[in-house]
Design a protein around this motif. Sequence first.
Motif, PDB file in Angstrom:
ATOM      1  N   ALA A 111      -0.760   1.810   9.807  1.00 64.64           N
ATOM      2  CA  ALA A 111      -0.317   3.016   9.110  1.00 64.64           C
ATOM      3  C   ALA A 111      -1.510   3.609   8.371  1.00 64.64           C
ATOM      4  CB  ALA A 111       0.810   2.705   8.127  1.00 64.64           C
ATOM      5  N   GLN A 112      -1.541   4.921   8.261  1.00 63.87           N
ATOM      6  CA  GLN A 112      -2.636   5.605   7.590  1.00 63.87           C
ATOM      7  C   GLN A 112      -2.131   6.875   6.937  1.00 63.87           C
ATOM      8  OE1 GLN A 112      -5.666   7.194  10.217  1.00 63.87           O
ATOM      9  NE2 GLN A 112      -7.216   7.199   8.591  1.00 63.87           N
ATOM     10  N   ASN A 113      -2.592   7.135   5.731  1.00 63.57           N
ATOM     11  CA  ASN A 113      -2.392   8.436   5.100  1.00 63.57           C
ATOM     12  C   ASN A 113      -3.718   8.858   4.487  1.00 63.57           C
ATOM     13  OD1 ASN A 113      -2.594   6.992   2.665  1.00 63.57           O
ATOM     14  ND2 ASN A 113      -0.373   6.887   2.387  1.00 63.57           N
ATOM     15  N   ASP A 114      -3.708   9.853   3.611  1.00 60.90           N
ATOM     16  CA  ASP A 114      -4.973  10.351   3.076  1.00 60.90           C
ATOM     17  C   ASP A 114      -5.595   9.423   2.046  1.00 60.90           C
ATOM     18  OD1 ASP A 114      -3.037  10.729   1.165  1.00 60.90           O
ATOM     19  OD2 ASP A 114      -3.604  12.783   0.669  1.00 60.90           O
ATOM     20  N   LYS A 115      -4.893   8.322   1.688  1.00 56.99           N
ATOM     21  CA  LYS A 115      -5.416   7.403   0.690  1.00 56.99           C
ATOM     22  C   LYS A 115      -5.655   5.991   1.224  1.00 56.99           C
ATOM     23  CE  LYS A 115      -3.262   9.688  -3.296  1.00 56.99           C
ATOM     24  NZ  LYS A 115      -2.337   9.504  -4.445  1.00 56.99           N
ATOM     25  N   CYS A 116      -4.790   5.508   2.090  1.00 56.01           N
ATOM     26  CA  CYS A 116      -4.823   4.095   2.465  1.00 56.01           C
ATOM     27  C   CYS A 116      -4.647   3.901   3.961  1.00 56.01           C
ATOM     28  CB  CYS A 116      -3.701   3.331   1.740  1.00 56.01           C
ATOM     29  SG  CYS A 116      -3.761   3.451  -0.059  1.00 56.01           S
ATOM     30  N   ILE A 117      -5.117   2.727   4.430  1.00 58.23           N
ATOM     31  CA  ILE A 117      -4.825   2.263   5.779  1.00 58.23           C
ATOM     32  C   ILE A 117      -4.388   0.805   5.698  1.00 58.23           C
ATOM     33  CG2 ILE A 117      -6.389   3.843   6.945  1.00 58.23           C
ATOM     34  CD1 ILE A 117      -8.405   1.583   7.173  1.00 58.23           C
ATOM     35  N   VAL A 118      -3.509   0.399   6.588  1.00 63.33           N
ATOM     36  CA  VAL A 118      -3.031  -0.977   6.636  1.00 63.33           C
ATOM     37  C   VAL A 118      -2.616  -1.277   8.066  1.00 63.33           C
ATOM     38  CG1 VAL A 118      -0.699  -0.239   5.962  1.00 63.33           C
ATOM     39  CG2 VAL A 118      -1.380  -2.634   5.656  1.00 63.33           C
ATOM     40  N   GLY A 119      -2.847  -2.503   8.507  1.00 59.75           N
ATOM     41  CA  GLY A 119      -2.497  -2.853   9.876  1.00 59.75           C
ATOM     42  C   GLY A 119      -2.255  -4.332  10.039  1.00 59.75           C
ATOM     43  N   SER A 120      -1.511  -4.682  11.072  1.00 64.09           N
ATOM     44  CA  SER A 120      -1.166  -6.071  11.363  1.00 64.09           C
ATOM     45  C   SER A 120      -0.873  -6.165  12.855  1.00 64.09           C
ATOM     46  CB  SER A 120       0.059  -6.487  10.539  1.00 64.09           C
ATOM     47  OG  SER A 120       0.449  -7.802  10.825  1.00 64.09           O
ATOM     48  N   PHE A 141      -5.225  -6.135   7.965  1.00 63.35           N
ATOM     49  CA  PHE A 141      -6.177  -5.436   7.106  1.00 63.35           C
ATOM     50  C   PHE A 141      -5.447  -4.418   6.253  1.00 63.35           C
ATOM     51  CE2 PHE A 141      -5.830  -2.894  10.932  1.00 63.35           C
ATOM     52  CZ  PHE A 141      -5.858  -1.578  10.501  1.00 63.35           C
ATOM     53  N   GLY A 142      -6.057  -4.077   5.129  1.00 59.99           N
ATOM     54  CA  GLY A 142      -5.480  -3.065   4.257  1.00 59.99           C
ATOM     55  C   GLY A 142      -6.479  -2.649   3.199  1.00 59.99           C
ATOM     56  N   THR A 143      -6.549  -1.356   2.926  1.00 58.87           N
ATOM     57  CA  THR A 143      -7.440  -0.851   1.885  1.00 58.87           C
ATOM     58  C   THR A 143      -7.044   0.557   1.480  1.00 58.87           C
ATOM     59  OG1 THR A 143      -9.740  -0.391   1.292  1.00 58.87           O
ATOM     60  CG2 THR A 143      -9.093   0.054   3.564  1.00 58.87           C
ATOM     61  N   CYS A 144      -7.297   0.862   0.236  1.00 58.36           N
ATOM     62  CA  CYS A 144      -7.209   2.235  -0.259  1.00 58.36           C
ATOM     63  C   CYS A 144      -8.579   2.690  -0.752  1.00 58.36           C
ATOM     64  CB  CYS A 144      -6.178   2.346  -1.379  1.00 58.36           C
ATOM     65  SG  CYS A 144      -4.475   2.033  -0.857  1.00 58.36           S
ATOM     66  N   PHE A 185       0.859  -1.179   0.000  1.00 55.99           N
ATOM     67  CA  PHE A 185       0.000   0.000   0.000  1.00 55.99           C
ATOM     68  C   PHE A 185       0.903   1.240   0.000  1.00 55.99           C
ATOM     69  CE2 PHE A 185      -2.179  -3.500   1.959  1.00 55.99           C
ATOM     70  CZ  PHE A 185      -3.451  -3.449   1.410  1.00 55.99           C
ATOM     71  N   PRO A 186       0.466   2.335  -0.619  1.00 57.26           N
ATOM     72  CA  PRO A 186       1.333   3.528  -0.683  1.00 57.26           C
ATOM     73  C   PRO A 186       1.360   4.304   0.627  1.00 57.26           C
ATOM     74  CG  PRO A 186      -0.727   3.935  -1.831  1.00 57.26           C
ATOM     75  CD  PRO A 186      -0.748   2.486  -1.429  1.00 57.26           C
ATOM     76  N   VAL A 187       1.933   3.678   1.658  1.00 57.87           N
ATOM     77  CA  VAL A 187       2.168   4.369   2.922  1.00 57.87           C
ATOM     78  C   VAL A 187       3.675   4.379   3.166  1.00 57.87           C
ATOM     79  CG1 VAL A 187      -0.068   3.751   3.905  1.00 57.87           C
ATOM     80  CG2 VAL A 187       1.891   2.243   4.264  1.00 57.87           C
ATOM     81  N   SER A 188       4.138   5.342   3.909  1.00 57.56           N
ATOM     82  CA  SER A 188       5.567   5.452   4.205  1.00 57.56           C
ATOM     83  C   SER A 188       5.823   5.104   5.657  1.00 57.56           C
ATOM     84  CB  SER A 188       6.065   6.870   3.926  1.00 57.56           C
ATOM     85  OG  SER A 188       5.578   7.773   4.904  1.00 57.56           O
ATOM     86  N   LYS A 189       7.079   4.907   6.003  1.00 56.18           N
ATOM     87  CA  LYS A 189       7.432   4.594   7.396  1.00 56.18           C
ATOM     88  C   LYS A 189       7.073   5.741   8.330  1.00 56.18           C
ATOM     89  CE  LYS A 189      10.880   0.946   7.103  1.00 56.18           C
ATOM     90  NZ  LYS A 189      12.164   0.453   7.606  1.00 56.18           N
ATOM     91  N   ASP A 190       6.990   6.962   7.794  1.00 55.54           N
ATOM     92  CA  ASP A 190       6.580   8.094   8.627  1.00 55.54           C
ATOM     93  C   ASP A 190       5.134   7.959   9.084  1.00 55.54           C
ATOM     94  OD1 ASP A 190       9.067   9.249   8.326  1.00 55.54           O
ATOM     95  OD2 ASP A 190       8.467  10.483   6.613  1.00 55.54           O
ATOM     96  N   ASP A 191       4.350   7.111   8.388  1.00 59.54           N
ATOM     97  CA  ASP A 191       2.949   6.895   8.744  1.00 59.54           C
ATOM     98  C   ASP A 191       2.762   5.793   9.773  1.00 59.54           C
ATOM     99  OD1 ASP A 191       2.068   8.783   6.775  1.00 59.54           O
ATOM    100  OD2 ASP A 191       2.293   7.247   5.230  1.00 59.54           O
TER     101      ASP A 191
END
Length: 303
Positions: free
Chosen positions: A128-137, A161-164, A106-112
């Motif tokens: 991690a979350q940004n204005d487009k995607c969320i992902v977690g484990s 979980f993960g989604t954009c 997913f297009p998230v960075s380590k800063d997220d």
Amino acid sequence: MTASLTACVTDGGPTDVKGRSLKIDDKGSFTPTESRFNTFAFLKPSSDYITDAKQRNNGQGWMETIIWDSGRSFITIEFINIAWFSDSNERRFANVDIFTKLAKKFPVSKDDFVELDVISPRTKGYFAQNDKCIVGSFTKRFKGPTPYDNDRGLPDAVVEFGTCGDKFSVSPEEFIHKIDLITEDDKKNIASAFSNVNPLPGAKKLPLTTINGSWAGLVDEFSGSVTRETAAQVEFKFSLPDESAQCTGTAVNAQKTTLTGSWELECTNGLHADGIWTNRPGQNFVASGSDTEKRRVQFELRS
């Protein structure tokens, strides 16, 4: 990520040579209120979701997957009914390098990245979350205390979980905090929310049929065939023309999970290799490892 267990519990059913249970029963699709978990309380009502459930050893282990956006978005939960995961499993999910591998999809960075380390209910991992995607484990404790003397409150669930997309109706923090075993109140609320939604389709069962990969220092590309022996084990074979060798291998689920496992292969010219594989909703069965001379072997099993 291989999940291991702690408890005075033994598994029945067939096992592989290392004692890992192979008994997995495919339960197929389920409706929002048939879920063992309250997952649909955090998703917007839609008929786009595809569901699939599996159980191991008569319900001792239960696994559910919900996917949408053609497999690009997913939630997976694995739950242990009468035992719990070991503390080494917690440490793996608390390892940022392991989470990074999932987050790269997913297009998230380590800063997220946000680390999860919650005492009650016990939760460890990352999201991690940004204005487009969320992902977690993360790992989490769903059930209450058990009568076992060695129950130290270790986690009994693994959630990824993960989604954009736009189907999540809550923040990732709320989802992580409230995801749990479903209650009667949850069922009523979910039934009301999804009352006008058509039955959800089950996941399509496309058989694995081909293997494609590479072997560093030997061949840039090899291909062959795949057969499924059991729900938890596949066999594959391919040739190495330059080596005039035929290779056969086996891939087996890790104990209590369908998301990862181990593989090994032998070739007629004496070559041997082994490693691990991972499988995520909407993606191929991806494997990597090395041979006895430390040369990298990687391949995908495809339908």
